[in-house]
Design a protein around this motif. Structure first.
Motif, mmCIF file in Angstrom:
data_model
loop_
_atom_site.group_PDB
_atom_site.id
_atom_site.type_symbol
_atom_site.label_atom_id
_atom_site.label_comp_id
_atom_site.label_asym_id
_atom_site.label_seq_id
_atom_site.Cartn_x
_atom_site.Cartn_y
_atom_site.Cartn_z
ATOM 1 N N ASN A 167 59.919 101.074 -26.610
ATOM 2 C CA ASN A 167 58.702 101.815 -26.254
ATOM 3 C C ASN A 167 58.297 101.623 -24.799
ATOM 4 O O ASN A 167 57.284 102.169 -24.367
ATOM 5 N N TYR A 168 59.046 100.843 -24.049
ATOM 6 C CA TYR A 168 58.679 100.543 -22.665
ATOM 7 C C TYR A 168 59.113 101.682 -21.750
ATOM 8 O O TYR A 168 60.210 102.234 -21.904
ATOM 9 N N ARG A 169 58.239 102.015 -20.824
ATOM 10 C CA ARG A 169 58.560 103.015 -19.802
ATOM 11 C C ARG A 169 58.309 102.383 -18.436
ATOM 12 O O ARG A 169 57.172 102.176 -18.036
ATOM 13 N N LEU A 170 59.382 102.086 -17.732
ATOM 14 C CA LEU A 170 59.273 101.394 -16.456
ATOM 15 C C LEU A 170 58.466 102.192 -15.443
ATOM 16 O O LEU A 170 57.787 101.620 -14.584
ATOM 17 N N LYS A 171 58.471 103.519 -15.565
ATOM 18 C CA LYS A 171 57.720 104.349 -14.625
ATOM 19 C C LYS A 171 56.215 104.138 -14.789
ATOM 20 O O LYS A 171 55.430 104.483 -13.912
ATOM 21 N N ASN A 172 55.810 103.562 -15.915
ATOM 22 C CA ASN A 172 54.400 103.303 -16.149
ATOM 23 C C ASN A 172 53.946 101.934 -15.642
ATOM 24 O O ASN A 172 52.784 101.570 -15.830
ATOM 25 N N LEU A 173 54.841 101.192 -15.027
ATOM 26 C CA LEU A 173 54.457 99.896 -14.475
ATOM 27 C C LEU A 173 53.402 100.104 -13.392
ATOM 28 O O LEU A 173 53.625 100.825 -12.422
ATOM 29 N N ASN A 174 52.267 99.482 -13.553
ATOM 30 C CA ASN A 174 51.138 99.718 -12.658
ATOM 31 C C ASN A 174 51.274 98.845 -11.406
ATOM 32 O O ASN A 174 50.760 97.726 -11.346
ATOM 33 N N LEU A 175 51.955 99.381 -10.405
ATOM 34 C CA LEU A 175 52.180 98.630 -9.171
ATOM 35 C C LEU A 175 50.889 98.402 -8.401
ATOM 36 O O LEU A 175 50.738 97.391 -7.716
ATOM 37 N N ARG A 176 49.947 99.327 -8.516
ATOM 38 C CA ARG A 176 48.671 99.152 -7.807
ATOM 39 C C ARG A 176 47.933 97.916 -8.320
ATOM 40 O O ARG A 176 47.332 97.172 -7.542
ATOM 41 N N LEU A 177 47.976 97.721 -9.626
ATOM 42 C CA LEU A 177 47.328 96.550 -10.208
ATOM 43 C C LEU A 177 48.002 95.272 -9.741
ATOM 44 O O LEU A 177 47.337 94.300 -9.370
ATOM 45 N N ILE A 178 49.317 95.260 -9.745
ATOM 46 C CA ILE A 178 50.068 94.069 -9.313
ATOM 47 C C ILE A 178 49.792 93.756 -7.851
ATOM 48 O O ILE A 178 49.512 92.608 -7.475
ATOM 49 N N ILE A 179 49.849 94.784 -7.006
ATOM 50 C CA ILE A 179 49.637 94.584 -5.565
ATOM 51 C C ILE A 179 48.221 94.084 -5.296
ATOM 52 O O ILE A 179 48.015 93.180 -4.483
ATOM 53 N N ALA A 180 47.240 94.662 -5.989
ATOM 54 C CA ALA A 180 45.850 94.237 -5.790
ATOM 55 C C ALA A 180 45.664 92.779 -6.190
ATOM 56 O O ALA A 180 44.987 92.006 -5.489
ATOM 57 N N ALA B 62 34.557 90.283 3.255
ATOM 58 C CA ALA B 62 33.830 90.310 1.988
ATOM 59 C C ALA B 62 34.015 91.655 1.289
ATOM 60 O O ALA B 62 34.193 91.719 0.063
ATOM 61 N N PHE B 63 33.974 92.731 2.087
ATOM 62 C CA PHE B 63 34.167 94.071 1.529
ATOM 63 C C PHE B 63 35.559 94.214 0.924
ATOM 64 O O PHE B 63 35.720 94.797 -0.164
ATOM 65 N N VAL B 64 36.570 93.693 1.598
ATOM 66 C CA VAL B 64 37.944 93.781 1.089
ATOM 67 C C VAL B 64 38.067 93.049 -0.250
ATOM 68 O O VAL B 64 38.696 93.551 -1.192
ATOM 69 N N ILE B 65 37.464 91.859 -0.350
ATOM 70 C CA ILE B 65 37.517 91.104 -1.600
ATOM 71 C C ILE B 65 36.856 91.874 -2.733
ATOM 72 O O ILE B 65 37.421 92.015 -3.823
ATOM 73 N N ILE B 66 35.661 92.409 -2.481
ATOM 74 C CA ILE B 66 34.952 93.167 -3.511
ATOM 75 C C ILE B 66 35.734 94.425 -3.882
ATOM 76 O O ILE B 66 35.847 94.787 -5.066
ATOM 77 N N ALA B 67 36.306 95.093 -2.879
ATOM 78 C CA ALA B 67 37.078 96.313 -3.141
ATOM 79 C C ALA B 67 38.301 96.022 -4.004
ATOM 80 O O ALA B 67 38.617 96.780 -4.934
ATOM 81 N N LEU B 68 38.994 94.922 -3.721
ATOM 82 C CA LEU B 68 40.180 94.568 -4.513
ATOM 83 C C LEU B 68 39.797 94.229 -5.950
ATOM 84 O O LEU B 68 40.500 94.620 -6.896
ATOM 85 N N ILE C 254 41.069 96.264 -9.289
ATOM 86 C CA ILE C 254 41.673 95.615 -10.456
ATOM 87 C C ILE C 254 40.959 96.035 -11.730
ATOM 88 O O ILE C 254 41.595 96.383 -12.735
ATOM 89 N N ALA C 255 39.631 96.027 -11.713
ATOM 90 C CA ALA C 255 38.861 96.419 -12.901
ATOM 91 C C ALA C 255 39.111 97.882 -13.252
ATOM 92 O O ALA C 255 39.301 98.228 -14.429
#
Length: 380
Positions: free
Chosen positions: A4-17, A281-287, A291-292
């Motif tokens: 059931n795994y789809r590698l294209k669905n790996l959330n790279l944005r979440l990992i990078i953040a 501080a803005f960068v931390i809050i934005a990241l 993630i959320a």
């Protein structure tokens, strides 16, 4: 297992953040405790490496398989929290840590993830009858036992945050407004009455909890208890736009003057704001916001209710704990003793948070369809 795994669905944005904000945390921790020969920074780097490895492992183990042991997670959480009360290590009047073969960790941090897993399973199994009185009473009881154990450490702030995480999951699982509205209608007036009573010296809390609230309400009357938070506010404002620079040796630095005790843990955001300014501080809050939001995006395409609730639980954990920590640092809430996810020093907090992110990635890899759509609206 992986059908059931789809590698294209790996959330790279979440990992990078997650990795980006952890790297910022490593730098700020190193700057906050630079005089310790890099000890805290090196341990934070080790925590990041372990966290990424564990996140990867959790991401490839089908969460449906993991949920088959849901009751085991619940009783493991209860066992660890009970062990803290019986044999825990004390510090600053609180008994919140276990020491096993020289390794010291905080079970309440792991308990958050275990409870998110358990209640994702439990609420999915009871989704159709979630608003029935019998089911609601059982849910409240199952929530109340671990929350009571955490509060007895004592750790009221973690108790409140954990309750809010589980309450959010319960609402998303289908709790009716007919229950939510009366609870809010009672809770808000009670909170106002409580604050008024505290301001007049009529306390229902433990001594140190009362002092923290009074120091927040009337800092001039309690200088000994409010100095950390007041200095934190000063540090945040003194950073201005670009900050004073990481690892600076300025004599005008609030951090360098040791005016913020334990700057690498609960008040790490004050150090980050002073040394990296508004931009940092803005960068931390934005990241943290990214993630959320990514956790919420994954929840929209989860293959089942349990997967959705895992993602919502983690989104709630990151957003609620971050909100409370930053409000404390900026003087908008009483001092609570909560860490800032991914940024504050602490191997238990960092590794367990990465475990939660691994679960979210797992849900995403088994999504019903490709959820990575830049234009997709944030609707349930």
């Amino acid at each position: 297992m992986f059908r059931n795994y789809r590698l294209k669905n790996l959330n790279l944005r979440l990992i990078i953040a997650c990795i980006a904000i952890t790297i910022i945390g490593v730098l700020v921790v190193g700057s906050a405790r630079g005089g310790a020969n890099g000890y805290y920074q090196n341990r934070q780097i080790m925590g990041m490496i372990i966290g990424v490895i564990v996140m990867t492992a959790v991401a490839v183990i089908d969460y449906s398989l993991l949920l088959q042991f849901a009751w085991g997670y619940y009783f493991l959480a209860l066992g660890l929290l009970t062990a803290v009360l019986l044999w825990g290590d004390s510090s600053l009047g609180a008994q919140r840590w276990l020491v096993i073969h020289g390794f010291r960790f905080q079970p309440s941090e792991l308990a958050k993830i275990l409870l998110i897993l358990f209640f994702s399973f439990f609420l999915m199994r009871n989704e159709e009858k979630i608003n029935q009185p019998k089911t609601l009473l059982l849910t409240v009881f199952l929530m109340g036992v671990p929350l009571l154990l955490i509060e007895r450490e004592p750790d009221l702030s973690t108790t409140i945050v954990t309750f809010l995480i589980l309450a959010t999951m319960l609402f998303v699982a289908g709790l009716t407004y007919k229950v939510v509205a009366p609870v809010l209608g009672i809770s808000i007036p009670l909170l106002i009455i409580f604050l008024v009573m505290e301001s007049r010296g009529q306390s229902l809390l433990r001594g140190y909890q009362e002092k923290r609230i009074l120091a927040w309400l009337r800092p001039d009357d309690y200088p000994g208890d409010s100095f950390q938070q007041q200095n934190s506010i000063m540090a945040v404002g003194s950073g201005r736009i670009f900050g004073k620079g990481l690892f600076n040796e300025s004599a005008q630095s609030v951090k360098n003057g040791n005016y913020i005790p334990e700057p690498h843990t609960d008040f790490i955001f004050a150090v980050a704001s002073e040394e990296m300014g508004f931009i940092g501080a803005f960068v931390i809050i934005a990241l943290l916001l990214v993630i959320a939001i990514e956790c919420i995006r994954v929840s929209k395409k989860a293959k089942d209710t349990a997967g959705k609730l895992i993602c919502i639980g983690m989104a709630s954990y990151i957003s609620i704990q971050s909100f409370v920590n930053i409000c404390v640092v900026t003087g908008l809430m009483p001092n609570t003793g909560l860490t800032l996810p991914f940024v504050s020093y602490g191997l238990t907090s960092l590794v367990t948070t990465y475990i939660g992110i691994g679960l979210v990635l797992n849900v995403g890899l088994q999504a019903k369809k490709n959820y990575i759509d830049e234009k997709a609206p944030l609707r349930w």
